[in-house]
Write an enzyme that holds these catalytic residues in place. Structure first.
Site, PDB file in Angstrom:
ATOM      1  N   GLU A  53      66.222  34.104  36.747  1.00 35.85           N
ATOM      2  CA  GLU A  53      65.116  34.157  35.797  1.00 35.85           C
ATOM      3  C   GLU A  53      64.793  32.776  35.233  1.00 35.85           C
ATOM      4  OE1 GLU A  53      63.125  36.527  35.290  1.00 35.85           O
ATOM      5  OE2 GLU A  53      64.214  38.033  36.434  1.00 35.85           O
ATOM      6  N   CYS A  93      48.109  41.758  42.114  1.00 40.41           N
ATOM      7  CA  CYS A  93      47.198  41.463  40.997  1.00 40.41           C
ATOM      8  C   CYS A  93      47.233  39.959  40.720  1.00 40.41           C
ATOM      9  CB  CYS A  93      47.618  42.263  39.764  1.00 40.41           C
ATOM     10  SG  CYS A  93      46.376  42.341  38.469  1.00 40.41           S
ATOM     11  N   CYS A 133      42.804  44.647  44.957  1.00 35.41           N
ATOM     12  CA  CYS A 133      42.687  45.891  44.204  1.00 35.41           C
ATOM     13  C   CYS A 133      42.872  47.127  45.088  1.00 35.41           C
ATOM     14  CB  CYS A 133      41.334  45.958  43.500  1.00 35.41           C
ATOM     15  SG  CYS A 133      41.149  44.724  42.189  1.00 35.41           S
ATOM     16  N   CYS A 174      46.459  48.182  45.107  1.00 33.24           N
ATOM     17  CA  CYS A 174      47.113  48.334  43.800  1.00 33.24           C
ATOM     18  C   CYS A 174      47.536  49.779  43.567  1.00 33.24           C
ATOM     19  CB  CYS A 174      46.175  47.874  42.688  1.00 33.24           C
ATOM     20  SG  CYS A 174      46.898  48.030  41.033  1.00 33.24           S
ATOM     21  N   CYS A 218      43.412  51.481  35.891  1.00 33.37           N
ATOM     22  CA  CYS A 218      43.033  50.114  35.539  1.00 33.37           C
ATOM     23  C   CYS A 218      41.654  50.081  34.889  1.00 33.37           C
ATOM     24  CB  CYS A 218      43.045  49.236  36.790  1.00 33.37           C
ATOM     25  SG  CYS A 218      42.616  47.508  36.475  1.00 33.37           S
TER      26      CYS A 218
END
Length: 575
Positions: free
Chosen positions: A159, A315, A322, A325, A331
């Site tokens: 991370e 995205c 899209c 997605c 959305c």
């Protein structure tokens, strides 16, 4: 009003004046528009059915965790807890009422209003993640590691490395790091020089130093055990912020802690059509609240990784996919695109039945400002709002590659160490000074700097070899590159601890920044004494030169005159 009064008096039996004050302060401005209401034992919670919340500033600030009030009997909507000041006096009542009324509303259009919608979002996203997730080394470690401390350490390293850095770049660095220091104790026992050396080229070098500092604290003060919750991770580990703490807690320990990074910001802003500046306090708090509401308690780590994966691969900022997605049906940004397309095809704006943000009063604080209208060419990429970044400040520096070409054991280069704080702290670089207004003054200052490190130098004129521009997060630094090669008879004094003579192989393996490697490429392209150096680097010029087409190559070979067999090769002359 009687119902509200009785309920408030039951909540505050010892403070009837305070109860009436809360009614006047919080409910009066919205009485005509509040057919449903609910009361919380921690204050007054106003739940509004027709897409309007009442927000209040400092004295009624909502906690960053997005704490919810109790559900109303009707089970409709969600609201924020709004508290009045217990010390409010009657004389200040009018001013506080004006403050509440002046606050712009936030529409429920931007929120998830029922459990079914949240459940559908979780299910769709996790199903997609199970099918499409990338095979990454830190994910394999997190899934296979049994020891919770080693698992948390593996997640922590990944991370931190992934902050401001692309996945493709991180993979090799992460693999080398975990091979070199597989446990917290291994990293805690390493030197800062070793950490900087492995981190070299990854950028944002303070991240590596914070990792080692945190590892030492875990080993020396926490008995070698990582904190188990997001709150304790953030509080006890230096350099660990809210996002990193939530990621470690959810992935390594299974805590239902939401996370918000750049990818998640983009996903949430599009899914809920949030066009306001995501860096603002109000929008940032709302995004964290949404992330906490959405995170799957059964699979929090997978859910958070899925949300980040969605933003990284589908995205995306410029060209979102899209059609691929998994949460397209939920959305708001996609719905807005459909509404615009339908309105354009029918030439009847406003006839579409798709839901839109329409607060009853004021401008919704989660919508884009009126000065930034909808751009049809961008589609869902209208969200989130583009940040108006401050351009980096420009600085200039004169830097010199000082070489002993005939040193014992091979040619050597002078490197000096930067201070332990500030930009590129602790890394090695070629000697440098701040740029001077004239080249003569610049050469004088640079020669003096070199003599401070190695003692007297011959009166050899420094040669300007070119320029290198390197951009840091907040600085655009231009290096004026000089070169100086010492004769074999030149005496070189013993160097101080923060200076070294390195071979070329040692230089490439040392803890040097990407900027220094750029400077060295300019030096290699135009070594002092070979030719007159130009203001521009030949390396940069050659890199921009296009290759001839195959047809042009054939024509050039045909027209080229024959070369005698005993003629020296280009490679030998170049050397």
């Amino acid at each position: 009003m009687k119902v509200w009064t009785r309920r408030l008096l039951r909540l505050f039996p010892c403070k009837p004046c305070y109860a009436f004050e809360q009614i006047n302060l919080l409910l009066t401005p919205v009485l005509p528009e509040t057919p449903k209401e609910a009361l919380s034992t921690r204050g007054v919670t106003v739940r509004i059915r027709d897409a309007q919340w009442i927000m209040k500033k400092p004295r009624a600030a909502v906690g960053s965790g997005g704490r919810r009030g109790k559900q109303a009997s009707s089970g409709e909507g969600r609201g924020r807890c709004v508290r009045g000041s217990r010390q409010a006096k009657s004389s200040g009542l009018a001013r506080q009422q004006e403050e509440v009324v002046s606050q712009a509303s936030v529409s429920l259009y931007h929120l998830f209003r029922d459990v079914a919608e949240v459940t559908a979002f979780r299910k769709s996203l996790l199903s997609w993640y199970d099918r499409e997730k990338r095979d990454l080394p830190w994910r394999r470690l997190a899934e296979s590691e049994v020891d919770p401390d080693r698992r948390a350490y593996a997640v922590w390293v990944s991370e931190v490395m992934l902050q401001q850095t692309q996945v493709a770049t991180v993979i090799n660095y992460y693999t080398r790091w975990m091979q070199t220091w597989p446990t917290l104790r291994d990293l805690a026992s390493a030197s800062l020089e070793e950490v900087n050396q492995l981190w070299a080229g990854l950028g944002y070098y303070s991240r590596g130093r914070w990792l080692q500092t945190g590892a030492r604290k875990v080993v020396e003060e926490l008995g070698g055990h990582m904190p188990r919750t997001a709150e304790t991770l953030q509080r006890l580990l230096p350099g660990v912020g809210r996002y990193t703490a939530g990621a470690i807690a959810s992935i390594a320990f299974g805590q239902a802690a939401g996370v918000v990074d750049g990818n998640v910001v983009r996903v949430l802003c599009r899914v809920r059509a949030i066009g306001a500046d995501p860096r603002s306090t109000l929008v940032s708090q709302q995004l964290w609240s949404l992330a906490q509401q959405l995170v799957d308690p059964a699979r929090p780590g997978d859910f958070n990784q899925a949300a980040m994966e969605l933003g990284a691969t589908v995205c995306t900022p410029q060209h979102p996919l899209c059609s691929q997605c998994p949460v397209q049906s939920l959305c708001r940004a996609h719905q807005r695109v459909e509404r615009e397309q339908l309105s354009a095809s029918q030439s009847l704006p406003g006839t579409c039945d798709i839901e839109a943000c329409a607060p009853n009063t004021g401008q919704c604080q989660l919508c884009a400002p009126p000065t930034e209208p909808w751009d049809k060419t961008l589609g869902v990429a209208n969200f989130p709002r583009k940040a108006n970044r401050k351009p980096p400040r420009e600085e200039s520096s004169a830097i010199c590659v000082l070489e002993q070409p005939r040193a014992f054991g091979g040619a050597r280069l002078l490197l000096v160490q930067r201070p332990n704080s500030g930009l590129l702290a602790g890394l090695w670089e070629f000697p440098s000074v701040a740029a001077e207004p004239s080249e003569q003054l610049q050469c004088t200052a640079l020669l003096q700097e070199l003599q401070n490190w190695v003692g007297p130098l011959p009166a050899t004129r420094l040669q300007h070899l070119g320029e290198v521009v390197h951009s840091f997060s907040h600085i655009k630094l231009t290096y004026h590159v000089y070169g100086l090669a010492l004769d074999e008879q030149t005496p070189v004094t013993v160097l101080p601890a923060d200076a070294r003579w390195l071979t070329r192989e040692e230089f490439h393996a040392a803890a040097v920044s990407t900027a220094m490697k750029k400077v060295f490429r300019v030096y290699e392209g135009q070594r002092p004494g070979t030719c007159k150096a130009s203001k521009k680097s030949q390396v940069s010029t050659l890199s921009r030169r296009k290759k001839p087409s195959p047809g042009q190559q054939v024509l050039d070979n045909f027209l080229r005159p024959p070369i005698p067999a005993d003629a020296p090769s280009l490679d030998s002359t170049a050397q």
